[in-house]
Enzyme design. Structure first.
Site, PDB file in Angstrom:
ATOM      1  N   TYR A 152      -9.810   2.120 -12.571  1.00  0.00           N
ATOM      2  CA  TYR A 152     -10.468   0.907 -12.100  1.00  0.00           C
ATOM      3  C   TYR A 152     -11.723   0.595 -12.913  1.00  0.00           C
ATOM      4  CZ  TYR A 152      -7.301   1.314  -8.136  1.00  0.00           C
ATOM      5  OH  TYR A 152      -6.172   1.411  -7.369  1.00  0.00           O
ATOM      6  N   HIS A 181      -4.919   7.562  -0.308  1.00  0.00           N
ATOM      7  CA  HIS A 181      -3.601   7.898  -0.869  1.00  0.00           C
ATOM      8  C   HIS A 181      -2.820   8.882   0.002  1.00  0.00           C
ATOM      9  CE1 HIS A 181      -5.126   6.749  -5.185  1.00  0.00           C
ATOM     10  NE2 HIS A 181      -5.394   5.832  -4.265  1.00  0.00           N
ATOM     11  N   GLU A 204       4.935   0.443  -9.501  1.00  0.00           N
ATOM     12  CA  GLU A 204       6.284   0.668 -10.022  1.00  0.00           C
ATOM     13  C   GLU A 204       7.294   0.974  -8.930  1.00  0.00           C
ATOM     14  OE1 GLU A 204       5.128   3.916 -12.661  1.00  0.00           O
ATOM     15  OE2 GLU A 204       6.186   5.339 -11.351  1.00  0.00           O
ATOM     16  N   TYR A 250       8.306  11.965 -11.871  1.00  0.00           N
ATOM     17  CA  TYR A 250       8.089  10.536 -12.092  1.00  0.00           C
ATOM     18  C   TYR A 250       6.744  10.227 -12.752  1.00  0.00           C
ATOM     19  CZ  TYR A 250      12.581  10.022 -10.162  1.00  0.00           C
ATOM     20  OH  TYR A 250      13.945  10.120 -10.016  1.00  0.00           O
ATOM     21  N   GLN A 276      -8.176   4.732   4.171  1.00  0.00           N
ATOM     22  CA  GLN A 276      -6.783   4.297   4.286  1.00  0.00           C
ATOM     23  C   GLN A 276      -6.004   5.094   5.323  1.00  0.00           C
ATOM     24  OE1 GLN A 276      -5.450   4.873   0.245  1.00  0.00           O
ATOM     25  NE2 GLN A 276      -6.765   3.260  -0.574  1.00  0.00           N
TER      26      GLN A 276
END
Length: 387
Positions: free
Chosen positions: A275, A161, A254, A264, A96
């Site tokens: 997963y 990430h 979210e 959070y 990513q």
């Protein structure tokens, strides 16, 4: 044969009234559907290599577009797509990772400063999110004197990430989202940058009023923590408060309103599971004392990416909406807002089957999108009845 058999006249009348009511509702619903405005889609550019973000240059100067593989390009309506701009930093283009967000300085008309976020490789093949700025030359062909002023520490990602979104508030503070590099516990460790949103000045310094500015060993840049992989960040134009969204694991995408020093929850509090179908090992439930609840979440993850508040005058039906891209479900999500509450959700463009990576509102009041494909596109959306 009698329509209602041997039932009483009163019963017959009630059935007839209910039938008429049902037909009237059906006709009204059909009429409303027929009158619903048509969303128009114009393909402005194709052939982009996994485009990630965009920024509008002032005075109709075009649109800067990042490609995750490491290119920054300039799109103008009357010219071919530019060659890659020179002066862009080398990126860690694995998994990513790559070139992420692009943002113009709030003082762009004076300093011509362009901010870029990207995955930067460190030792042993690990990478982290970095942010820097440089000056866009007058020809729009190069970023000059690019300087990296922030590096996620330590570098832990093997390709997952990174976060990487950038946004400025009304006081010209720069907010940066940082993923937890798929290392879950790090999001709760204030001595690390992973799983955090940080807040800096335009030159990369720590504002004196940051919540952890004087609380070593916490990183002074940290604004909020307990985030997984936040890939949406935008200033709410009606409250002037920053909003963010983040990917959950399997379920639990979210939206949050990140406040100074607040936790959070990830990975202690989550609506999602692994997963594999197994629970998150560190999870203690969906509500955990000392952590903040999202203002909105999805039990099934759309794969949210990019976000933009609609406050333009061109399309009144979209006023007070929040647009969010969906990578997994290949749609554009429109959330209708009432203050800080989501009161309705609409899904758009599902028939196109394209991963929506980025969402921005143009200075012309249209909605602009990037599709995350090897043959990615720049799209322009509007409402036919108002064009």
């Amino acid at each position: 044969m009698r329509l209602f058999g041997n039932k009483t006249p009163a019963y017959q009348l009630n059935i007839q009234l209910l039938t008429l009511l049902f037909l009237s509702l059906f006709i009204s619903t059909s009429t409303l559907a027929a009158l619903a405005p048509t969303v128009t889609v114009t393909e402005l550019q194709e052939g982009l290599e996994n485009p990630w973000s965009l920024a509008f240059l002032p005075d109709n100067g075009g649109i800067l577009i990042t490609e995750r593989s490491g290119q920054l390009r300039l799109w103008r309506p009357d010219k071919p797509l530019s060659a890659p701009l020179k002066g862009v930093p080398a990126v860690f283009a694995k998994g990513q990772g790559g070139l992420f967000d692009v943002a113009l300085s709030p003082n762009f008309s004076q300093d011509r400063r362009i901010y870029l976020s990207f995955a930067e490789e460190g030792k042993e093949g690990k990478a982290g999110t970095a942010v820097g700025y440089g000056r866009l030359n007058p020809q729009g062909t190069a970023i000059e004197n690019f300087t990296v002023f922030f590096r996620q520490q330590p570098k832990l990602s093997t390709g997952n990430h990174f976060g990487g979104k950038l946004a400025f508030d009304e006081q010209n503070h720069l907010f940066i989202t940082l993923g937890e590099n798929n290392q879950r516990p790090t999001a709760q460790d204030l001595s690390l940058h992973q799983g955090k949103i940080v807040r800096l000045t335009l030159d990369g310094k720590v504002p004196n009023d940051n919540p952890f500015a004087h609380k070593s060993p916490a990183k002074p840049e940290i604004w909020s923590y307990g985030h997984r992989n936040p890939q949406g960040l935008a200033l709410n134009p009606w409250s002037n408060v920053m909003w963010a969204h983040e990917h959950g694991p399997k379920g639990g995408d979210e939206i949050n309103i990140p406040m100074a020093g607040k936790n959070y929850g990830w990975p202690l509090a989550t609506q999602g599971i692994n997963y594999s179908g197994q629970p998150i090992p560190e999870a203690q439930g969906t509500h955990v004392e000392g952590t903040e609840q999202p203002i909105y979440f999805w039990e099934k993850s759309p794969g949210i990416s990019g976000m933009a508040f609609y406050d333009a005058a061109r399309f009144p039906l979209w006023q007070h909406s929040l647009f969010i891209g969906a990578l997994a479900e290949k749609e554009l999500i429109r959330l209708q807002l009432d203050g800080d509450k989501v009161i309705a959700e609409e899904r758009l463009l599902g028939d196109r089957g394209e991963r929506i990576r980025e969402v921005r509102i143009g200075p012309d009041g249209y909605v602009y999108l990037l599709t995350d494909e090897s043959n990615g596109k720049l799209l322009k959306l509007g409402l036919a009845a108002h064009e």
